[in-house]
Write a protein that holds these residues in place. Structure first.
Motif, short mmCIF file in Angstrom:
data_model
loop_
_atom_site.label_atom_id
_atom_site.label_comp_id
_atom_site.label_asym_id
_atom_site.label_seq_id
_atom_site.Cartn_x
_atom_site.Cartn_y
_atom_site.Cartn_z
N ASN A 1 4.22 36.75 23.82
CA ASN A 1 5.13 36.72 24.97
C ASN A 1 4.90 37.84 25.98
OD1 ASN A 1 7.13 34.61 25.45
ND2 ASN A 1 8.55 36.28 25.90
N VAL B 1 1.54 30.78 23.41
CA VAL B 1 2.54 31.74 22.95
C VAL B 1 3.00 31.41 21.53
CG1 VAL B 1 4.80 32.76 23.38
CG2 VAL B 1 3.31 32.16 25.31
N LEU C 1 10.93 37.91 20.59
CA LEU C 1 9.89 37.57 21.56
C LEU C 1 9.12 36.33 21.10
CD1 LEU C 1 8.45 41.12 22.34
CD2 LEU C 1 10.05 39.78 23.71
N GLY C 2 9.19 35.29 21.90
CA GLY C 2 8.50 34.05 21.55
C GLY C 2 9.10 33.36 20.35
N ARG D 1 10.41 33.68 29.09
CA ARG D 1 9.49 32.65 28.61
C ARG D 1 8.13 32.80 29.28
NH1 ARG D 1 9.76 27.89 25.80
NH2 ARG D 1 7.93 26.55 26.11
#
Length: 273
Positions: free
Chosen positions: A97, A125, A134-135, A266
């Motif tokens: 990310n 990702v 994150l992600g 995103r």
């Protein structure tokens, strides 16, 4: 050019890169009416022997991104024991990310040097190794649609009579830039290279951490000991059933929290066909 088998070849400590590589390879295999197979070199035993591909093979080779590059601990294996000998290659990387920087170009260059003829490349990702924010949940349904599109376009390009003339175009800079360096708010470098996870009292001695460590770094006699090199993939942390493995180093925690503050959005995949 007839493709007889499409391979998903990957290093994937926490599963994200595996999803990326296998999805692309399976879709491409279907588009090309070819057989499909996998080779997982995540664990040490998967990197012991030379792996040779050749004409008639399409190899989707996947690695995670660490500090904007192909993980340096994988370079000896990638540069010495994987051979293309005329196989078609597709480098794919998964990043957490932030960004993939020059990792995709670096992997493409490695494949070219090892005898692959690269036709395409992509960066997708996956959940960040350090973080569960994150992600999170990626690659997700939207990502899967793009992975499918990527695989279909690879198949179509080859079926239309693609002939190798030069390395596939991918985004990045040459010469390849240095590894991304974590920094504090005063621009001081944070060195986490020697940081290792600790083991809490909830450890049940199941041994899963030692089994999943891609570096074979965790002692089989005492799971709290990590005499080997830790690459911070967090496989032991994320796969521990009791949450006993964690990082307590101040620099590591600071870097993790900075990443979550700066990059909790995103990020979108990119692919090049």
């Amino acid at each position: 050019m007839e493709i007889k088998k499409v391979w998903a070849v990957f290093f994937s400590p926490t599963g994200g890169t595996e999803k990326v590589a296998t999805t692309v390879a399976q879709v491409a295999a279907k588009a090309l009416c070819a057989a499909y197979d996998t080779y997982d070199f995540t664990l040490p035993q998967g990197r012991e022997n030379e792996v040779v591909f050749g004409e008639g093979d399409l190899v989707v080779l996947g690695t995670p991104v660490i500090a904007g590059r192909v993980p340096n601990l994988l370079l000896p294996y990638l540069k010495e024991k994987i051979k293309g000998t005329g196989a078609i290659g597709v480098p794919v990387v998964s990043f957490g990310n932030r960004d993939y920087d020059d990792a995709l170009m670096e992997l493409r260059n490695i494949m070219e040097d090892r005898g692959f003829q690269t036709v395409a490349g992509g960066a997708f990702v996956s959940e960040h190794s350090f973080s569960r924010k994150l992600g999170a949940g990626r690659p997700d349904e939207k990502d899967h649609a793009l992975l499918t599109e990527f695989g279909e376009k690879i198949g179509e390009k080859i079926k239309q009579g693609w002939v190798y003339s030069q390395p596939a175009y991918v985004k990045g800079e040459e010469p390849i830039r240095p590894y991304f360096t974590p920094r504090d708010r005063h621009e001081g470098a944070i060195d986490i290279r020697k940081v290792k996870p600790v083991t809490g009292e909830s450890c049940c001695n199941c041994g899963i951490c030692a089994e999943v460590c891609p570096m074979g770094a965790i002692s089989r006699d005492d799971y709290s000991l990590i005499p080997g090199i830790c690459m911070k993939c967090c496989a032991c942390v994320k796969k521990c059933p009791t949450g006993a493995k964690y990082f307590d180093d101040g620099g590591f925690i600071y870097h993790k929290e900075e990443l979550e503050e700066l990059y909790e959005r995103r990020a979108e995949p990119e692919f090049f066909v």
